[in-house]
Scaffold this active site. Structure first.
Site, PDB file in Angstrom:
ATOM      1  N   SER A  68      60.144 -42.400   1.480  1.00 37.42           N
ATOM      2  CA  SER A  68      60.111 -40.951   1.312  1.00 37.42           C
ATOM      3  C   SER A  68      60.587 -40.285   2.595  1.00 37.42           C
ATOM      4  O   SER A  68      60.443 -40.836   3.686  1.00 37.42           O
ATOM      5  CB  SER A  68      58.694 -40.483   0.969  1.00 37.42           C
ATOM      6  OG  SER A  68      58.675 -39.103   0.653  1.00 37.42           O
ATOM      7  N   ASP A  69      61.139 -39.097   2.430  1.00 38.83           N
ATOM      8  CA  ASP A  69      61.542 -38.313   3.591  1.00 38.83           C
ATOM      9  C   ASP A  69      61.466 -36.840   3.231  1.00 38.83           C
ATOM     10  O   ASP A  69      61.643 -36.468   2.068  1.00 38.83           O
ATOM     11  CB  ASP A  69      62.957 -38.666   4.047  1.00 38.83           C
ATOM     12  CG  ASP A  69      63.204 -38.185   5.463  1.00 38.83           C
ATOM     13  OD1 ASP A  69      62.712 -38.837   6.402  1.00 38.83           O
ATOM     14  OD2 ASP A  69      63.851 -37.137   5.630  1.00 38.83           O
ATOM     15  N   GLN A  70      61.194 -36.035   4.231  1.00 42.64           N
ATOM     16  CA  GLN A  70      61.121 -34.594   4.025  1.00 42.64           C
ATOM     17  C   GLN A  70      61.948 -33.893   5.089  1.00 42.64           C
ATOM     18  O   GLN A  70      61.888 -34.244   6.262  1.00 42.64           O
ATOM     19  CB  GLN A  70      59.675 -34.114   4.120  1.00 42.64           C
ATOM     20  CG  GLN A  70      59.531 -32.614   3.889  1.00 42.64           C
ATOM     21  CD  GLN A  70      58.090 -32.187   3.975  1.00 42.64           C
ATOM     22  OE1 GLN A  70      57.541 -32.116   5.064  1.00 42.64           O
ATOM     23  NE2 GLN A  70      57.493 -31.922   2.830  1.00 42.64           N
TER      24      GLN A  70
END
Length: 191
Positions: A68-70
């Site tokens: 995941s990445d934001q």
């Protein structure tokens, strides 16, 4: 059941994934998080989420790996983690009275599957005085959070509104989309 691995050392993502009550381990992904020239924030989040999952999956064949990445998007520009007080204060001054779009991508890589989903969270930041910014930063110290605010704690006081169809995306892992991807990988969270 194949091993479930979270390709992240983020305590926020670990806390969120633990809500699903599935046993999992964490592995730090070795991925360069530098944006490519001209790369849009949404594309950056998607590329990094998938890269993290793929790198860890390559080292753990047969596992189901979540990456995941934001990326916080302010007017088309990516805002990263501030790393310290002065940069956090500057980010909050820039965001004051504006909309910030948090692009949070989640990828699942498993045998026969490499899939990605993205959740978009629109946040309206209220007008912030320098005194309010300083008080918030002293209290929460959000130096490891994209956009310098922890919505799950006192950072909520900085906001006028949050709009999303996957509310945990703002904290760093869109659990609705994560559950859908896990089901595609053959792992039912409610089984």
């Amino acid at each position: 059941m194949p091993a479930l691995i979270l390709a992240s050392t983020s305590r926020y993502r670990q806390e969120l994934l633990s809500r699903l009550r599935l046993p999992f381990e964490t592995v730090a992904p070795e991925v360069d998080e530098t944006a490519l020239p001209g790369e849009a924030p949404a594309a950056l989040a998607e590329r990094l989420a998938l890269a993290k999952a793929r790198v860890v999956a390559a080292a753990h064949p047969g596992a189901i790996v979540i990456g995941s990445d934001q990326v916080a998007d302010l007017g088309g520009a990516a805002i990263g983690k501030p790393g310290g007080h002065e940069r956090a204060a500057e980010q909050l001054r820039q965001m004051s009275g504006r909309e910030v779009v948090f692009q949070t991508a989640v990828a699942v890589v498993a045998p026969g599957l490499a899939a990605i989903e993205r959740a978009e969270v629109r946040v309206r930041v209220r007008e912030l005085s320098d005194a309010a910014i300083e008080a918030y930063l002293r209290a929460d110290q959000p130096y490891d959070c994209a956009g310098s605010a922890k919505v799950e704690s006192l950072g909520i006081a900085l906001l006028e509104a949050v709009e999303s169809d996957d509310p945990t995306a703002l904290i760093g892992l869109p659990l609705i989309r994560t559950c859908a991807l896990l089901r595609r990988a053959g792992l039912e969270p409610l089984a």
